[in-house]
Design a protein around this motif. Structure first.
Motif, PDB file in Angstrom:
ATOM      1  N   LEU A   4       0.838  -1.189   0.000  1.00  0.00           N
ATOM      2  CA  LEU A   4       0.000   0.000   0.000  1.00  0.00           C
ATOM      3  C   LEU A   4       0.875   1.242   0.000  1.00  0.00           C
ATOM      4  N   VAL A   5       0.610   2.152  -0.903  1.00  0.00           N
ATOM      5  CA  VAL A   5       1.319   3.431  -0.967  1.00  0.00           C
ATOM      6  C   VAL A   5       0.510   4.435  -0.163  1.00  0.00           C
ATOM      7  N   THR A   6       1.134   5.018   0.869  1.00  0.00           N
ATOM      8  CA  THR A   6       0.385   5.945   1.724  1.00  0.00           C
ATOM      9  C   THR A   6       0.811   7.397   1.561  1.00  0.00           C
ATOM     10  N   GLU A   7       1.920   7.646   0.894  1.00  0.00           N
ATOM     11  CA  GLU A   7       2.283   9.038   0.657  1.00  0.00           C
ATOM     12  C   GLU A   7       1.482   9.550  -0.547  1.00  0.00           C
ATOM     13  N   SER A   8       1.235  10.845  -0.538  1.00  0.00           N
ATOM     14  CA  SER A   8       0.431  11.433  -1.603  1.00  0.00           C
ATOM     15  C   SER A   8       1.121  11.276  -2.953  1.00  0.00           C
ATOM     16  N   ARG A   9       0.339  10.883  -3.942  1.00  0.00           N
ATOM     17  CA  ARG A   9       0.841  10.764  -5.306  1.00  0.00           C
ATOM     18  C   ARG A   9       0.214  11.828  -6.207  1.00  0.00           C
ATOM     19  N   PHE A  10      -0.575  12.705  -5.610  1.00  0.00           N
ATOM     20  CA  PHE A  10      -1.214  13.776  -6.359  1.00  0.00           C
ATOM     21  C   PHE A  10      -0.264  14.962  -6.479  1.00  0.00           C
ATOM     22  N   PRO A  11      -0.170  15.561  -7.662  1.00  0.00           N
ATOM     23  CA  PRO A  11       0.653  16.767  -7.787  1.00  0.00           C
ATOM     24  C   PRO A  11       0.083  17.917  -6.953  1.00  0.00           C
ATOM     25  N   ASP A  12      -1.244  17.912  -6.748  1.00  0.00           N
ATOM     26  CA  ASP A  12      -1.908  18.944  -5.940  1.00  0.00           C
ATOM     27  C   ASP A  12      -2.945  18.245  -5.052  1.00  0.00           C
ATOM     28  N   PRO A  13      -2.527  17.749  -3.887  1.00  0.00           N
ATOM     29  CA  PRO A  13      -3.459  17.020  -3.014  1.00  0.00           C
ATOM     30  C   PRO A  13      -4.679  17.833  -2.606  1.00  0.00           C
ATOM     31  N   ASP A  14      -4.504  19.138  -2.412  1.00  0.00           N
ATOM     32  CA  ASP A  14      -5.641  19.983  -2.031  1.00  0.00           C
ATOM     33  C   ASP A  14      -6.701  20.001  -3.127  1.00  0.00           C
ATOM     34  N   ARG A  15      -6.274  19.996  -4.367  1.00  0.00           N
ATOM     35  CA  ARG A  15      -7.221  19.986  -5.487  1.00  0.00           C
ATOM     36  C   ARG A  15      -8.016  18.677  -5.502  1.00  0.00           C
TER      37      ARG A  15
END
Length: 72
Positions: A4-15
């Motif tokens: 399981l990958v738990t670190e954010s993989r989104f370039p903009d997590p807030d978006r």
């Protein structure tokens, strides 16, 4: 088997978070719960690894339990 990958993989997590919140705007509690259930099943199918899915379920449940026991 994947982990399981738990670190954010989104370039903009807030978006991504805003998109999730916006998807719930105007929905009843029932509709919101149904949307969440549908989203979980769609993403679980995308993961396609039962061990990773079980790990994600355990992490989500642990997070919920920590929220319930937090002071405030």
């Amino acid at each position: 088997m994947s982990a399981l990958v738990t670190e954010s993989r989104f370039p903009d997590p807030d978006r991504a978070y805003r998109a999730l919140i916006e998807a719930h705007r105007g929905l009843s509690d029932e509709q919101s719960a149904a949307l969440n259930s549908s989203l979980v099943l769609i993403l679980a199918n995308h993961i396609g690894d039962p061990a990773v899915f079980q790990e994600a379920l355990a992490l989500a449940k642990q997070s919920l339990e920590q929220t319930r026991s937090a002071p405030g």
